[in-house]
Motif scaffolding. Structure first.
Motif, short mmCIF file in Angstrom:
data_model
loop_
_atom_site.label_atom_id
_atom_site.label_comp_id
_atom_site.label_asym_id
_atom_site.label_seq_id
_atom_site.Cartn_x
_atom_site.Cartn_y
_atom_site.Cartn_z
N PRO A 1 15.31 -24.35 13.96
CA PRO A 1 14.25 -24.03 13.00
C PRO A 1 13.31 -25.22 12.83
O PRO A 1 13.58 -26.31 13.35
N ALA A 2 12.23 -25.00 12.09
CA ALA A 2 11.27 -26.08 11.83
C ALA A 2 11.97 -27.26 11.17
O ALA A 2 13.01 -27.10 10.53
N PRO A 3 11.42 -28.46 11.35
CA PRO A 3 12.05 -29.64 10.76
C PRO A 3 12.30 -29.45 9.28
O PRO A 3 11.49 -28.84 8.58
N GLY A 4 13.42 -29.97 8.81
CA GLY A 4 13.78 -29.83 7.41
C GLY A 4 15.27 -29.59 7.30
O GLY A 4 15.99 -29.67 8.30
N PRO A 5 15.76 -29.26 6.11
CA PRO A 5 17.21 -29.07 5.91
C PRO A 5 17.76 -27.96 6.80
O PRO A 5 18.88 -28.05 7.30
N ALA A 6 16.98 -26.90 7.03
CA ALA A 6 17.48 -25.80 7.86
C ALA A 6 17.76 -26.27 9.28
O ALA A 6 18.71 -25.82 9.93
N ARG A 7 16.94 -27.20 9.79
CA ARG A 7 17.17 -27.72 11.13
C ARG A 7 18.49 -28.48 11.19
O ARG A 7 19.27 -28.29 12.12
N GLU A 8 18.75 -29.30 10.16
CA GLU A 8 19.99 -30.07 10.18
C GLU A 8 21.19 -29.14 10.07
O GLU A 8 22.19 -29.32 10.77
N THR A 9 21.09 -28.12 9.23
CA THR A 9 22.18 -27.15 9.12
C THR A 9 22.41 -26.44 10.45
O THR A 9 23.56 -26.26 10.89
N ALA A 10 21.33 -26.07 11.11
CA ALA A 10 21.46 -25.37 12.39
C ALA A 10 22.12 -26.27 13.43
O ALA A 10 22.99 -25.84 14.20
#
Lengths: 357, 357
Positions: B55-64
């Motif tokens: 996903p786009a940079p941000g918390p969702a990227r780290e979770t992914a």
């Protein structure tokens, strides 16, 4: 850039006091500026006289070998059967402290060089001053490693070449920063050299040609210019055990956990801090673990606090309550939580739970 | 024997479905019979389409990213902060399961090849059948390791070359048997190749020339004779965790010891065996450890047996006696001794000590 790796044959037996620079240049008169000389630590040890005589074969020999290893050991990291993985006084973690009985007559063992970086620097300086060859030197040895079978050669010492090739601060061609990329190039040179050295061919030295070394900008010695020596292998490649996730063997660390459980102080040495919310769930898990594994001996009440307190009460089974309270404290310690305990004999115990800083 | 190591330049971007054999032979038309081709696993992964969009940079990227790593993880070996050292489904122990965000556009991560040995075999077979080159193939990746700073390249897969060069059964020139010497030659080839590959130069392949490979005695394929493939890297180099002294991180193993202390069963699952004499000293040490660290709460009597029994008696402090009995059992477990406990409420506890098979 392409590399060539040449074995240096014909060095023959190395004896205490041997002049390694002379032996190497005689065997490899083609040694050239910019070459990396990879030298098996064993011939450096032999030249340094780091040989220890053993008693005649039998139990005394095995005892002597164990004593020699103990003398080279700073810290035992792991043991199983007769295997000892130890940290040497240099900081290298390896089997038997690098004490080796191969490639030496059967009445001796060979110790690692006392100061492999120093030996590399001295060999490099001698080759420059006396033989007018500006080379880098890597002192290599053979080691096992966790998780993978087989041995590889790595560096014990180096001179004229930085042990790490540092890519940090660079970006790849997609623009991603290379934040973690420090290649241990001297270890890779040692491994590459071993491909031509072999173990039984009496080829203790190899030359790697073609690696771009730093420009020769150091002080002149006897007319030959040498770069200043970068920090050595011990300084750069030996990881501080406190930073290491594998500073102890699994069985040893597990035993340390059991010993820690045996010696939990009634009051922890540091002040207990208020628990983060997530830790309250850990407290409930620990209570469930202990009450689940033991016969029901007590009533347990958890007060979230702060401070978080677990109260155990038992009418008729104080020994078991005392034991279960200690189980609970061990379970909480496993979750990284510190506890203080108060025994109100004979029926009630209070366990105060905190985050240990 | 001398070796040469050549970088293969000009391979360019590798995309899913790419024909690696074609790309490599086009970039290195000089590839010759007997060469060892060292291929960075990343281009094999890319050709296999082992790319996962983020996903786009941000918390969702780290979770992914964390989820992707979890999917590639068979077992967590050690963790500290955001670092995860895990065993992959292949059995490789490495950071982040080898999931990597370098040398790929910033919206994807790259997984390890599904079957690196299989990929090596297929590339080798294709190069033989279609391009008439009889080479060995090593699939490499970059890994950290315990105890030493810096990364080195090692092999994830191999074809046409045995991962281990076995010296066992040979003797050195002093006649000493080389009992333990199995060099992980494919790891050393990966390390050697990295010296010319670098991390940012877009050089994902190198060729090592000059290593004596096995004679081409295998079945002919399209007119080219290939040796039968020896067992691969996963089969030979991945150590069984049960044989590994470092199968868990130090903190994790210590926590496992604390958890074991929390859950010691009253009666061990296996029969207790009579103690060897040396173990009786361990029992006395454990009693001293516990009675030394706790306030005097009980009388302790050790009967050597067999069976060895430790009896604790307390008139007025049964909670503390119960706790100290459990401390004692943890201390004995740390020494490798199993125990059974009987609580005779409210004043006496009996701990029977045995050697656990």
């Amino acid at each position: 850039m392409s590399l060539q790796i040449f074995p240096v044959t014909g060095i023959g037996e190395v004896t205490p006091g041997a002049d390694l620079a002379e032996l190497i240049v005689t065997a490899a008169p083609w040694l050239a500026d910019g070459d990396v000389l990879v030298v098996t630590s064993k011939i450096i040890s032999k030249a340094e006289g780091r040989l220890v005589p053993l008693p005649a074969p039998g139990p005394a020999r095995e005892t002597a070998r164990i004593d020699v290893i103990a003398g080279e050991t700073a810290r035992t990291v792991a043991a199983r059967g007769s295997t000892r993985i130890v940290a040497t006084h240099h900081g290298f973690v390896m089997a038997s402290a690098g004490v080796d009985a191969s490639n030496v007559d059967s009445d001796h063992v060979v110790l690692l060089p006392k100061d492999p970086d120093g030996a590399a620097r001295m060999l490099r300086a001698t080759l420059a001053a006396r033989h007018h060859r500006r080379v880098a030197v890597v002192v290599s040895d053979t080691m096992g490693r966790p998780w993978r079978n087989g041995l590889t050669d790595v560096a014990l010492g180096a001179a004229g070449i930085p042990p790490l090739r540092d890519h940090r601060g660079e970006t790849d061609r997609y623009g991603n920063p290379l934040t973690l990329t420090q290649q241990a190039q001297v270890d890779q040179l040692a491994a590459a050299a071993d491909l031509v050295k072999g173990k039984i061919d009496g080829v203790p030295v190899a030359v790697v040609r073609g690696l771009p070394l730093a420009p020769p900008d150091g002080p002149a010695r006897d007319g030959v210019t040498l770069t200043a020596d970068p920090p050595g292998v011990v300084e750069t490649l030996v990881r501080n055990p406190a930073d290491d996730l594998f500073s102890l063997g699994t069985a040893e660390a597990r035993a340390a956990g059991l010993r820690a459980a045996a010696t939990l102080p009634d009051t922890p040495p540091l002040a207990l801090h208020a628990l983060p919310a997530a830790a309250l769930a850990e407290v409930r898990r620990a209570v469930a673990l202990v009450t689940g594994s033991a016969a029901a001996s007590a009533d347990w009440v958890v007060t979230d606090g702060p401070p978080c307190v677990v109260r155990g009460t038992s009418a008729g089974a104080p020994l078991r309550l005392g034991s279960d309270v200690h189980r609970l404290r061990a379970a909480l310690a496993a979750a990284g939580l510190a506890t203080a305990v108060e025994y109100h004999e004979p029926a009630t115990a209070l366990v105060t739970v905190g985050a240990d800083e």
